[in-house]
Design a protein around this motif. Sequence first.
Motif, PDB file in Angstrom:
ATOM      1  N   GLN A  19      90.286  77.240  69.452  1.00 43.89           N
ATOM      2  CA  GLN A  19      89.218  77.118  68.467  1.00 43.89           C
ATOM      3  C   GLN A  19      89.207  78.346  67.570  1.00 43.89           C
ATOM      4  OE1 GLN A  19      85.362  76.216  70.092  1.00 43.89           O
ATOM      5  NE2 GLN A  19      86.209  74.815  71.617  1.00 43.89           N
ATOM      6  N   THR A  20      88.928  78.139  66.299  1.00 44.93           N
ATOM      7  CA  THR A  20      88.847  79.223  65.327  1.00 44.93           C
ATOM      8  C   THR A  20      87.536  79.974  65.499  1.00 44.93           C
ATOM      9  OG1 THR A  20      90.186  77.992  63.745  1.00 44.93           O
ATOM     10  CG2 THR A  20      88.760  79.705  62.837  1.00 44.93           C
ATOM     11  N   ILE A  21      87.586  81.280  65.275  1.00 46.16           N
ATOM     12  CA  ILE A  21      86.358  82.068  65.174  1.00 46.16           C
ATOM     13  C   ILE A  21      86.354  82.730  63.808  1.00 46.16           C
ATOM     14  CG2 ILE A  21      86.055  82.495  67.641  1.00 46.16           C
ATOM     15  CD1 ILE A  21      87.184  85.313  67.129  1.00 46.16           C
ATOM     16  N   ILE A  22      85.156  82.912  63.273  1.00 46.96           N
ATOM     17  CA  ILE A  22      85.026  83.536  61.958  1.00 46.96           C
ATOM     18  C   ILE A  22      83.875  84.530  61.997  1.00 46.96           C
ATOM     19  CG2 ILE A  22      83.619  81.610  61.101  1.00 46.96           C
ATOM     20  CD1 ILE A  22      84.901  82.119  58.314  1.00 46.96           C
ATOM     21  N   ASN A  23      84.149  85.731  61.495  1.00 41.50           N
ATOM     22  CA  ASN A  23      83.190  86.821  61.369  1.00 41.50           C
ATOM     23  C   ASN A  23      82.645  87.345  62.690  1.00 41.50           C
ATOM     24  OD1 ASN A  23      83.461  87.040  58.585  1.00 41.50           O
ATOM     25  ND2 ASN A  23      82.085  85.310  58.279  1.00 41.50           N
ATOM     26  N   ARG A  42      85.208  95.197  60.128  1.00 41.18           N
ATOM     27  CA  ARG A  42      84.033  94.723  60.857  1.00 41.18           C
ATOM     28  C   ARG A  42      84.111  93.239  61.227  1.00 41.18           C
ATOM     29  NH1 ARG A  42      80.962  98.940  60.918  1.00 41.18           N
ATOM     30  NH2 ARG A  42      80.688 100.317  59.152  1.00 41.18           N
ATOM     31  N   ASN A  43      84.947  92.499  60.539  1.00 39.83           N
ATOM     32  CA  ASN A  43      84.971  91.044  60.722  1.00 39.83           C
ATOM     33  C   ASN A  43      86.363  90.558  61.097  1.00 39.83           C
ATOM     34  OD1 ASN A  43      82.166  90.250  59.706  1.00 39.83           O
ATOM     35  ND2 ASN A  43      82.930  91.604  58.100  1.00 39.83           N
ATOM     36  N   CYS A  44      86.385  89.503  61.890  1.00 43.03           N
ATOM     37  CA  CYS A  44      87.650  88.921  62.334  1.00 43.03           C
ATOM     38  C   CYS A  44      87.640  87.419  62.062  1.00 43.03           C
ATOM     39  CB  CYS A  44      87.837  89.166  63.834  1.00 43.03           C
ATOM     40  SG  CYS A  44      89.297  88.378  64.545  1.00 43.03           S
ATOM     41  N   LEU A  45      88.733  86.928  61.507  1.00 44.44           N
ATOM     42  CA  LEU A  45      88.991  85.501  61.383  1.00 44.44           C
ATOM     43  C   LEU A  45      90.232  85.243  62.221  1.00 44.44           C
ATOM     44  CD1 LEU A  45      88.837  82.630  60.167  1.00 44.44           C
ATOM     45  CD2 LEU A  45      90.097  83.506  58.195  1.00 44.44           C
ATOM     46  N   ALA A  69      83.988  80.364  54.449  1.00 45.96           N
ATOM     47  CA  ALA A  69      84.548  79.088  54.895  1.00 45.96           C
ATOM     48  C   ALA A  69      85.804  78.765  54.088  1.00 45.96           C
ATOM     49  CB  ALA A  69      83.506  77.979  54.754  1.00 45.96           C
ATOM     50  N   ALA A  70      85.840  79.180  52.815  1.00 43.63           N
ATOM     51  CA  ALA A  70      87.030  78.969  51.984  1.00 43.63           C
ATOM     52  C   ALA A  70      88.207  79.785  52.522  1.00 43.63           C
ATOM     53  CB  ALA A  70      86.740  79.344  50.531  1.00 43.63           C
ATOM     54  N   ASP A  71      87.956  81.000  53.001  1.00 44.46           N
ATOM     55  CA  ASP A  71      89.018  81.806  53.612  1.00 44.46           C
ATOM     56  C   ASP A  71      89.588  81.093  54.833  1.00 44.46           C
ATOM     57  OD1 ASP A  71      88.651  83.953  51.799  1.00 44.46           O
ATOM     58  OD2 ASP A  71      87.125  84.860  53.102  1.00 44.46           O
ATOM     59  N   GLU A  72      88.706  80.539  55.645  1.00 42.54           N
ATOM     60  CA  GLU A  72      89.134  79.812  56.846  1.00 42.54           C
ATOM     61  C   GLU A  72      89.990  78.606  56.474  1.00 42.54           C
ATOM     62  OE1 GLU A  72      87.221  77.386  60.642  1.00 42.54           O
ATOM     63  OE2 GLU A  72      85.894  78.442  59.272  1.00 42.54           O
ATOM     64  N   ARG A  73      89.539  77.827  55.486  1.00 41.29           N
ATOM     65  CA  ARG A  73      90.290  76.645  55.052  1.00 41.29           C
ATOM     66  C   ARG A  73      91.660  77.039  54.515  1.00 41.29           C
ATOM     67  NH1 ARG A  73      85.264  75.246  53.076  1.00 41.29           N
ATOM     68  NH2 ARG A  73      85.845  75.890  50.980  1.00 41.29           N
ATOM     69  N   LEU A  74      91.707  78.098  53.703  1.00 42.13           N
ATOM     70  CA  LEU A  74      92.969  78.560  53.131  1.00 42.13           C
ATOM     71  C   LEU A  74      93.935  78.985  54.242  1.00 42.13           C
ATOM     72  CD1 LEU A  74      94.757  79.297  50.736  1.00 42.13           C
ATOM     73  CD2 LEU A  74      93.609  81.526  50.690  1.00 42.13           C
ATOM     74  N   CYS A  75      93.442  79.729  55.205  1.00 38.96           N
ATOM     75  CA  CYS A  75      94.282  80.180  56.321  1.00 38.96           C
ATOM     76  C   CYS A  75      94.848  78.988  57.083  1.00 38.96           C
ATOM     77  CB  CYS A  75      93.459  81.074  57.236  1.00 38.96           C
ATOM     78  SG  CYS A  75      94.411  81.834  58.549  1.00 38.96           S
TER      79      CYS A  75
END
Length: 103
Positions: A19-23, A42-45, A69-75
């Motif tokens: 599962q993905t984690i964001i921030n 400070r943040n991890c995706l 959320a756009a960063d997550e989608r792009l990745c």
Amino acid sequence: GSRIELGQSLSGWVAANRQTIINSDAALDLGEIASQFRPALRNCLAVPVATGKQLIGVLSLYSADPFSAADERLCKTLLAEILDSVEPQEPHSSGNLTLQAAQ
């Protein structure tokens, strides 16, 4: 890159749970190193990298600023494109490979 055992730290949790984690707090993966960057990370995706049921690794990105959320989608889109373009190879013998890059 570095190796993190399944279930250990943020990236290990992502690998174990697919599962993905964001921030989440980057220090949970990087320890004190996160605060040595200027500005501090400070943040991890972290996104699982898998083909079918085979885990290849985790792509973990770190930033001083929150990810969107756009960063997550792009990745995820870029990872899918990369995986689609790579010829199938022998499965890795270990499920604890973690790819890390500082942003």
